[in-house]
Design a protein around this motif. Sequence first.
Motif, short mmCIF file in Angstrom:
data_model
loop_
_atom_site.label_atom_id
_atom_site.label_comp_id
_atom_site.label_asym_id
_atom_site.label_seq_id
_atom_site.Cartn_x
_atom_site.Cartn_y
_atom_site.Cartn_z
N LYS A 302 -6.69 -9.00 -18.32
CA LYS A 302 -6.11 -7.65 -18.30
C LYS A 302 -6.69 -6.84 -17.14
O LYS A 302 -5.98 -6.09 -16.48
N MET A 303 -7.99 -7.02 -16.89
CA MET A 303 -8.59 -6.33 -15.73
C MET A 303 -7.90 -6.76 -14.44
O MET A 303 -7.55 -5.93 -13.60
N SER A 304 -7.70 -8.08 -14.29
CA SER A 304 -7.06 -8.58 -13.05
C SER A 304 -5.68 -7.97 -12.89
O SER A 304 -5.32 -7.48 -11.81
N ARG A 305 -4.91 -8.00 -13.96
CA ARG A 305 -3.53 -7.50 -13.84
C ARG A 305 -3.50 -5.99 -13.55
O ARG A 305 -2.64 -5.50 -12.82
N THR A 306 -4.46 -5.26 -14.12
CA THR A 306 -4.53 -3.82 -13.83
C THR A 306 -4.80 -3.59 -12.35
O THR A 306 -4.15 -2.78 -11.69
N LEU A 307 -5.77 -4.35 -11.81
CA LEU A 307 -6.08 -4.18 -10.39
C LEU A 307 -4.93 -4.64 -9.50
O LEU A 307 -4.58 -3.98 -8.52
N HIS A 308 -4.32 -5.78 -9.86
CA HIS A 308 -3.20 -6.28 -9.05
C HIS A 308 -2.09 -5.23 -8.95
O HIS A 308 -1.59 -4.93 -7.86
N ASP A 309 -1.72 -4.67 -10.10
CA ASP A 309 -0.63 -3.68 -10.09
C ASP A 309 -1.03 -2.42 -9.32
O ASP A 309 -0.24 -1.85 -8.58
N LEU A 310 -2.28 -2.01 -9.52
CA LEU A 310 -2.74 -0.81 -8.81
C LEU A 310 -2.67 -1.04 -7.30
O LEU A 310 -2.18 -0.18 -6.56
N TYR A 311 -3.16 -2.18 -6.85
CA TYR A 311 -3.19 -2.42 -5.41
C TYR A 311 -1.79 -2.63 -4.85
O TYR A 311 -1.49 -2.19 -3.75
N ARG A 312 -0.93 -3.28 -5.62
CA ARG A 312 0.44 -3.48 -5.15
C ARG A 312 1.20 -2.17 -5.10
O ARG A 312 1.95 -1.90 -4.17
N ASN A 313 1.03 -1.34 -6.13
CA ASN A 313 1.84 -0.12 -6.23
C ASN A 313 1.21 1.08 -5.54
O ASN A 313 1.91 2.00 -5.13
N HIS A 314 -0.12 1.10 -5.44
CA HIS A 314 -0.77 2.33 -5.00
C HIS A 314 -1.83 2.17 -3.91
O HIS A 314 -2.60 3.09 -3.67
N LEU A 315 -1.93 0.99 -3.31
CA LEU A 315 -2.91 0.88 -2.23
C LEU A 315 -2.27 0.33 -0.95
O LEU A 315 -2.39 0.93 0.11
N ILE A 316 -1.57 -0.80 -1.08
CA ILE A 316 -0.92 -1.38 0.09
C ILE A 316 0.20 -0.44 0.54
O ILE A 316 0.94 0.11 -0.28
N ARG A 317 0.32 -0.26 1.88
CA ARG A 317 1.33 0.69 2.35
C ARG A 317 2.39 0.07 3.26
O ARG A 317 3.36 0.71 3.59
N SER A 318 2.13 -1.14 3.73
CA SER A 318 2.96 -1.72 4.77
C SER A 318 4.44 -1.79 4.40
O SER A 318 4.79 -1.87 3.22
N SER A 319 5.30 -1.83 5.43
CA SER A 319 6.73 -2.02 5.15
C SER A 319 6.96 -3.42 4.59
O SER A 319 8.02 -3.72 4.07
#
Length: 728
Positions: A302-319
Amino acid sequence: MISYHHETKIFKLDTQTTTYMMGIADNKYLGHIYYGKKLEYQDLSYMLRTQEHPFVPSKLSREKLSFLDSFPMEYPFSGTGDFRESCIDIRDKNGQSGLELLYAGHRIYDGKDKLQGLPAVWGEGCQTLEIALEDVCVGVRVLLSYSVFEDSDALMRSVKVENIGTDAVYLERALSACLEMDDEDFEIISLSGAWARERHIKRQPLLSGSFVTESVRGESSHQDHPFLAAVSQNCTQTCGDVYAMHFVYSGNFLAKAQRTQFGSLRMALGIHPDRFCWKLRAGETFQAPEAVLVYSDAGLGKMSRTLHDLYRNHLIRSSYKDKERPVLINNWEATYFDFHTEKLIEIAKQSAALGIEMLVMDDGWFGHRENDDSSLGDWIVNEEKLPGGLKYLVDEVNKLGMKFGIWFEPEMISPDSKLYEKHPDWAFHLKGRMPSRARDQLVLDLSRPEVVDYIYDSISNILHSANIEYVKWDMNRALADIGSDALAPDRQGELSHRYMLAVYELQERLITEFPDLLLENCSSGGARFDPGMLYYSPQIWCSDDTDAIERLMIQEGTQLLYPMSAIGAHVSDCPNHTVGRVTPFETRGITALAGTFGYELDITKISEQERNMVPGQIAAYKKYAPLIREGNYYRIASYRENHKYDCYEIVSKDRSQAAVFFVQVMHEPSVKSRKIKLQGLSEHAVYEVDGRQYTGAALMYAGLLRERMYGDFQAEVIEVHQVSDRTE
Ligand code: GLA
């Protein structure tokens, strides 16, 4: 999501499934009350234990020191009585250090302010709590920020220090977050390793004293990782408590877990205080980087999935964030420095014919660089190697229908370079001392704006000179001899952080001027694989070790925190250039599916049989790419733990399909078929696997059987498709 309760002086922050609570004791001390499963509001201030000896100072001033040394401080300060790990230390105009940071106000607002010059989580649907603490004696205000998002279980923390006095002070420590936990038998999980062995998962008890994971190398490093988790002893992938901290920063860090005399645990994370000293003149502020906190009540998965979603949705910015990444071929392990235009075009021709979409020209195209002992800093195309220049080469590659990418190592300078001849003082050096070379190179003093501009213009000129659609930004040595002629003696302790700020500024300028550029960070493989870098580049080269078996462990550690779309993974030649191991081409292909897929070999030299397998591997990558980019990750078995086989699964968000990646590392004779229990499916839905139908519950609780494969290093991908959403 965030509330303040006046009567009890309690702050409550809620995420989807967690609650974080703080309270004010004795009208001034900010203490940590609770972090865990989501709770309705209730007065839990008794958790601050202010009704027990040594009581609050207003009731028992003679024991103030004991109070300070036992109170669960939300942001611990040092020098006045709290002898545990502290978050902040300031040397004042008297040369003394000692703080007492007291509650001075707060505000709750929608959104989240940017962290000036630093990478940070961003996006809509967010609230922030800012708490001000002040020390009137020294004249500083500390602003603690806490942000939560509607669609995430993570909590973001950062700290800003303001000099509100009249004299300059020196900030000698400014960590970003702290967690106080009660007397439980936590174990500690960290990631550590070395070059070509990055981010192996390590777990250990902490019975007494401290556990430290850190970097003082000027980068997040191969050796340690800016991550720390305390987990309950029963914690597995699917159950148990996890308290994790991850640092959105790419330079020196300290992550520490300390068992106190009371049996409690204090965890702290931030910029490493070693050689750090930031001068703050009256009115100036210092922004410390962001820390991400995750609590999971359902294990590491659950920790991994929380971080994955956070980084995909709210950290990475590239087109490229939500787009398929081109399948690339990189010439590093194919040619090393020994290449020229014709050779590259030959590689490109054969690659294009097999379906590879981008050629990346690695190190050796500039100055007079024939090996690693020269030319860094001279970002001028070597026309002896590349006659007709870059434009000719790129055009030819484009004509084949392929994109073109290029390698840079912008932060470095070779003593054997025109740049060094002209500006020897642009390299970091300590006065009167020759700096130590590593890979025959020195580090540029990025605290100087003219150096930053020179590098930026060099890169930008090259990118404007041809149709370059990808940059691999490398960084191949640790920082040492960190001194600058351009900074005053009392500011030399700012250099490592100023260096990081300059790297961030450079990458920000680059992606602003070239918004469609695909940027991949790299540092001797994966020495700067961290959330800070993800803010600028949607993918990072995971490791110079491309061996399919060592990669299982490196990728498992990386997947623990990072979405697979961020992990650079390539198929390389055998015997593997780093470990000498020979593995089947097919297995190398399946292992490399755990990320952004590509090749790192001389396609003109591999066997006909292997070449013929390339289109099939590319088709597999394309087939699974959306699932890998967007789906939920479940770790099913770890080769690192069982020494026999490795298995993980990706399930689409709607649970209608899954792919299971299985590698049998060791063949075990006379052992029956292996049982694999899937995760993350719908219990009542019916799925098809290998032409047979199963309920989700059967696949998850009884499991699938896999026939033993013949030989070591065998791999397969198992496809799972939903055929109906309910059992009849
Ligand atoms: C580093 C990178 C490699 C390659 C070389 C080039 O080691 O990790 O992939 O780019 O530098 O010198």
